[in-house]
Design a protein around this motif. Structure first.
Motif, PDB file in Angstrom:
ATOM      1  N   LYS A 196       0.802  -1.230   0.000  1.00 35.85           N
ATOM      2  CA  LYS A 196       0.000   0.000   0.000  1.00 35.85           C
ATOM      3  C   LYS A 196       0.828   1.270   0.000  1.00 35.85           C
ATOM      4  O   LYS A 196       0.319   2.333  -0.370  1.00 35.85           O
ATOM      5  CB  LYS A 196      -0.961  -0.002   1.193  1.00 35.85           C
ATOM      6  CG  LYS A 196      -0.298   0.027   2.554  1.00 35.85           C
ATOM      7  CD  LYS A 196      -1.362   0.030   3.651  1.00 35.85           C
ATOM      8  CE  LYS A 196      -0.717   0.116   5.036  1.00 35.85           C
ATOM      9  NZ  LYS A 196      -1.742   0.137   6.111  1.00 35.85           N
ATOM     10  N   VAL A 197       2.115   1.206   0.403  1.00 41.53           N
ATOM     11  CA  VAL A 197       2.939   2.417   0.389  1.00 41.53           C
ATOM     12  C   VAL A 197       4.095   2.317  -0.610  1.00 41.53           C
ATOM     13  O   VAL A 197       4.936   3.209  -0.660  1.00 41.53           O
ATOM     14  CB  VAL A 197       3.480   2.767   1.792  1.00 41.53           C
ATOM     15  CG1 VAL A 197       2.346   3.021   2.754  1.00 41.53           C
ATOM     16  CG2 VAL A 197       4.409   1.682   2.325  1.00 41.53           C
ATOM     17  N   ILE A 240      -0.480   7.032  -4.557  1.00 41.69           N
ATOM     18  CA  ILE A 240       0.864   7.011  -3.965  1.00 41.69           C
ATOM     19  C   ILE A 240       1.918   6.635  -5.012  1.00 41.69           C
ATOM     20  O   ILE A 240       1.727   5.711  -5.807  1.00 41.69           O
ATOM     21  CB  ILE A 240       0.944   6.042  -2.768  1.00 41.69           C
ATOM     22  CG1 ILE A 240       2.273   6.230  -2.034  1.00 41.69           C
ATOM     23  CG2 ILE A 240       0.715   4.607  -3.174  1.00 41.69           C
ATOM     24  CD1 ILE A 240       2.253   5.750  -0.611  1.00 41.69           C
ATOM     25  N   SER A 257       5.480   6.565  -3.696  1.00 43.17           N
ATOM     26  CA  SER A 257       6.167   5.719  -2.712  1.00 43.17           C
ATOM     27  C   SER A 257       6.244   6.459  -1.387  1.00 43.17           C
ATOM     28  O   SER A 257       6.426   7.674  -1.356  1.00 43.17           O
ATOM     29  CB  SER A 257       7.570   5.355  -3.175  1.00 43.17           C
ATOM     30  OG  SER A 257       8.273   4.645  -2.153  1.00 43.17           O
ATOM     31  N   GLY A 258       6.150   5.679  -0.308  1.00 43.95           N
ATOM     32  CA  GLY A 258       6.292   6.235   1.033  1.00 43.95           C
ATOM     33  C   GLY A 258       7.709   6.170   1.557  1.00 43.95           C
ATOM     34  O   GLY A 258       7.957   6.537   2.706  1.00 43.95           O
ATOM     35  N   CYS A 292       3.897  11.165 -10.800  1.00 47.90           N
ATOM     36  CA  CYS A 292       3.631  10.998  -9.366  1.00 47.90           C
ATOM     37  C   CYS A 292       2.134  10.893  -9.124  1.00 47.90           C
ATOM     38  O   CYS A 292       1.399  11.874  -9.238  1.00 47.90           O
ATOM     39  CB  CYS A 292       4.235  12.186  -8.605  1.00 47.90           C
ATOM     40  SG  CYS A 292       4.055  12.066  -6.819  1.00 47.90           S
ATOM     41  N   GLY A 319       0.388  10.410  -6.430  1.00 50.26           N
ATOM     42  CA  GLY A 319      -0.163  10.782  -5.119  1.00 50.26           C
ATOM     43  C   GLY A 319       0.940  11.172  -4.169  1.00 50.26           C
ATOM     44  O   GLY A 319       1.780  12.019  -4.481  1.00 50.26           O
ATOM     45  N   HIS A 320       0.961  10.547  -3.000  1.00 48.48           N
ATOM     46  CA  HIS A 320       1.987  10.847  -2.007  1.00 48.48           C
ATOM     47  C   HIS A 320       3.373  10.436  -2.512  1.00 48.48           C
ATOM     48  O   HIS A 320       3.531   9.404  -3.166  1.00 48.48           O
ATOM     49  CB  HIS A 320       1.704  10.101  -0.699  1.00 48.48           C
ATOM     50  CG  HIS A 320       0.410  10.448  -0.049  1.00 48.48           C
ATOM     51  ND1 HIS A 320       0.139  11.689   0.486  1.00 48.48           N
ATOM     52  CD2 HIS A 320      -0.716   9.700   0.160  1.00 48.48           C
ATOM     53  CE1 HIS A 320      -1.074  11.701   1.013  1.00 48.48           C
ATOM     54  NE2 HIS A 320      -1.623  10.507   0.821  1.00 48.48           N
ATOM     55  N   GLY A 366      10.546   8.287  -1.841  1.00 47.93           N
ATOM     56  CA  GLY A 366       9.577   8.572  -2.902  1.00 47.93           C
ATOM     57  C   GLY A 366       9.774   9.955  -3.481  1.00 47.93           C
ATOM     58  O   GLY A 366       9.701  10.158  -4.698  1.00 47.93           O
ATOM     59  N   TYR A 400      -2.550  15.352  -1.288  1.00 44.08           N
ATOM     60  CA  TYR A 400      -1.356  14.526  -1.175  1.00 44.08           C
ATOM     61  C   TYR A 400      -0.197  15.309  -0.577  1.00 44.08           C
ATOM     62  O   TYR A 400      -0.154  16.528  -0.640  1.00 44.08           O
ATOM     63  CB  TYR A 400      -0.975  13.973  -2.552  1.00 44.08           C
ATOM     64  CG  TYR A 400      -2.072  13.186  -3.192  1.00 44.08           C
ATOM     65  CD1 TYR A 400      -2.570  12.031  -2.575  1.00 44.08           C
ATOM     66  CD2 TYR A 400      -2.650  13.595  -4.382  1.00 44.08           C
ATOM     67  CE1 TYR A 400      -3.603  11.308  -3.151  1.00 44.08           C
ATOM     68  CE2 TYR A 400      -3.689  12.881  -4.967  1.00 44.08           C
ATOM     69  CZ  TYR A 400      -4.154  11.735  -4.341  1.00 44.08           C
ATOM     70  OH  TYR A 400      -5.180  11.021  -4.899  1.00 44.08           O
TER      71      TYR A 400
END
Length: 229
Positions: free
Chosen positions: A22-23, A56, A58-59, A98, A100-101, A106, A123
């Protein structure tokens, strides 16, 4: 190609989609898949688009690896910084779409691209290392110093300020924003425009423009290995 990086090639454009939970955590296996995908894209002489899942990009680094021990953390950061250097010197254009976050590593992926497109929405984009108790590594500082606007550099690196997409354009993380449903279409359009470049001239000019940064990254990667070790 590894399922951690979905590879899709069409009409001289290779789209690399991060697909790690999820991330979209950046792990050693993700970096290995990244490098394999870039190898393939280079062989195919393709313009590269890097993107993530809806919401996202990447986190950041895989925290399970980063907290496993100093040796594992140093190896992952070294591999990640080396990947950033490779993207910055890639012989064909690199677009980051990109989705999102984009946090920590990231966000550094954004700083490693030739053209960066973000999406409108709630975001966050930025370098949160100081916020989570990590002293910023030398390679990260050098990359941020080169690619971020002077007015945003200290806020991003020292204060761990997170930016909304519109402010991330002004800071230098992104080049433009589009609605989320237009992201990949826009990235494809940019890729096809960049395909018109003379690729030898593109590569040689990129290496000239970024020589000081690439040299600084080479030194920084060695410093990080010694400091973190």
């Amino acid at each position: 190609m590894s399922e951690l990086i979905n590879y899709h090639a069409e009409d001289g454009v290779a789209t690399l989609t991060l697909n790690n939970g999820k991330v979209n955590a950046i792990s050693p296996d993700v970096i290995a898949a990244f490098n394999a995908a870039l190898d393939r894209a280079t062989q195919e002489r393709a313009v590269v688009i890097i993107t993530g899942q809806p919401g996202i990009l990447s986190g950041g680094y895989d925290l399970k690896v980063m907290t496993c021990g100093p040796k594992e953390a140093v190896a992952l950061v070294t591999a990640g910084s080396t990947l950033a250097r490779r993207l910055l010197s890639h012989p064909f254009p690199v677009i980051v779409a990109c989705s999102g976050h984009a946090v920590a590593k990231g966000a550094f992926l954004l700083l490693s691209g030739d053209y960066r497109i973000g999406v409108e929405g709630p975001y966050k984009i930025g370098l949160n290392e100081v916020q989570i108790g990590m002293t910023m590594h030398h390679a990260g500082i050098e990359l941020a110093r080169d690619r971020l606007r002077r007015s945003a550099f200290h806020r991003a690196v020292i204060n761990a300020e997170m930016f909304e997409p519109k402010d991330a354009v002004d800071a230098g993380f992104l080049d433009r924003l589009v609605p989320a449903e237009q992201l990949l279409e826009t990235a494809q359009g940019v890729a096809h425009e960049l395909k018109k470049l003379n690729m030898l001239a593109h590569k040689n000019t990129k290496l000239k423009v970024r020589k000081a940064l690439l040299d600084a990254l080479d030194e920084a990667i060695l410093l990080d290995q010694g400091h973190m070790g």
